[in-house]
Write a protein that holds these residues in place. Structure first.
Motif, PDB file in Angstrom:
ATOM      1  N   PRO A  64       0.834  -1.201   0.000  1.00  0.00           N
ATOM      2  CA  PRO A  64       0.000   0.000   0.000  1.00  0.00           C
ATOM      3  C   PRO A  64       0.864   1.244   0.000  1.00  0.00           C
ATOM      4  N   GLY A  65       0.416   2.249  -0.690  1.00  0.00           N
ATOM      5  CA  GLY A  65       1.133   3.516  -0.721  1.00  0.00           C
ATOM      6  C   GLY A  65       0.356   4.562   0.040  1.00  0.00           C
ATOM      7  N   SER A  66       0.841   5.766  -0.022  1.00  0.00           N
ATOM      8  CA  SER A  66       0.120   6.861   0.620  1.00  0.00           C
ATOM      9  C   SER A  66       0.304   8.112  -0.227  1.00  0.00           C
ATOM     10  N   GLY A  67      -0.656   8.996  -0.144  1.00  0.00           N
ATOM     11  CA  GLY A  67      -0.572  10.243  -0.898  1.00  0.00           C
ATOM     12  C   GLY A  67      -0.537  10.012  -2.389  1.00  0.00           C
ATOM     13  N   THR A  68       0.451  10.618  -3.059  1.00  0.00           N
ATOM     14  CA  THR A  68       0.529  10.496  -4.507  1.00  0.00           C
ATOM     15  C   THR A  68       1.113   9.164  -4.941  1.00  0.00           C
ATOM     16  N   ASN A  69       1.715   8.407  -4.014  1.00  0.00           N
ATOM     17  CA  ASN A  69       2.300   7.110  -4.352  1.00  0.00           C
ATOM     18  C   ASN A  69       1.355   5.963  -4.028  1.00  0.00           C
ATOM     19  N   GLU A  70       0.072   6.233  -3.986  1.00  0.00           N
ATOM     20  CA  GLU A  70      -0.912   5.216  -3.652  1.00  0.00           C
ATOM     21  C   GLU A  70      -0.905   4.096  -4.691  1.00  0.00           C
ATOM     22  N   THR A  71      -0.887   2.856  -4.205  1.00  0.00           N
ATOM     23  CA  THR A  71      -1.006   1.710  -5.095  1.00  0.00           C
ATOM     24  C   THR A  71      -2.452   1.650  -5.567  1.00  0.00           C
ATOM     25  N   ALA A  72      -2.654   1.600  -6.873  1.00  0.00           N
ATOM     26  CA  ALA A  72      -4.009   1.593  -7.408  1.00  0.00           C
ATOM     27  C   ALA A  72      -4.036   0.877  -8.746  1.00  0.00           C
ATOM     28  N   ARG A  91     -11.225   3.389 -10.750  1.00  0.00           N
ATOM     29  CA  ARG A  91      -9.968   3.175 -10.031  1.00  0.00           C
ATOM     30  C   ARG A  91     -10.283   2.588  -8.662  1.00  0.00           C
ATOM     31  N   SER A  93      -8.053   1.280  -4.921  1.00  0.00           N
ATOM     32  CA  SER A  93      -6.788   1.115  -4.209  1.00  0.00           C
ATOM     33  C   SER A  93      -6.745  -0.238  -3.501  1.00  0.00           C
ATOM     34  N   ASP A  94      -7.766  -1.043  -3.700  1.00  0.00           N
ATOM     35  CA  ASP A  94      -7.820  -2.376  -3.094  1.00  0.00           C
ATOM     36  C   ASP A  94      -7.034  -3.349  -3.990  1.00  0.00           C
TER      37      ASP A  94
END
Length: 113
Positions: A64-72, A91, A93-94
């Motif tokens: 998992p990422g956070s902010g702009t580096n979110e895994t999606a 989209r 993020s799961d």
């Protein structure tokens, strides 16, 4: 009695015409005025990647990422809906998964969206 029957035929015809107009123009109006492309298609970024060129071998895990580096994971589909061109964007993020690279070739992997 004849007037009452004629009145119901007219009401029924008007309702039928309204339903037909909504079915025909509804998707066009939705695509033009309601649908927003607020969630652009997903892109692949190597920002933050730690593997140097030629060092891809090993086991990789989706984290998992956070902010702009979110895994999606995302998609963009151009479709025709009742004759109207519509672009659908989605989209999530799961996302989870793993991959194994040997000799710089993907040997196995599983990505779950």
């Amino acid at each position: 009695m004849v007037v009452m029957t004629k009145k119901w035929w007219i009401i029924g015809a008007v309702v039928l015409v309204v339903v037909a107009l909504v079915a025909w123009f509804g998707p066009r109006l939705y695509a033009e005025y309601v649908a927003e492309d607020s969630d652009p298609a997903a892109t692949v970024s190597t920002e933050g990647a730690t593997a140097a060129e030629g060092e891809l071998d090993g086991s990789w895990t989706v984290v998992p990422g956070s902010g702009t580096n979110e895994t999606a994971a995302g998609y963009t589909v151009d479709e025709v809906l009742n004759g109207a061109d519509v672009t659908v964007v989605g989209r999530t993020s799961d996302v989870s998964g793993t991959a194994t690279v040997e000799d710089e070739q993907l040997r196995s992997g599983e990505i779950v969206v």
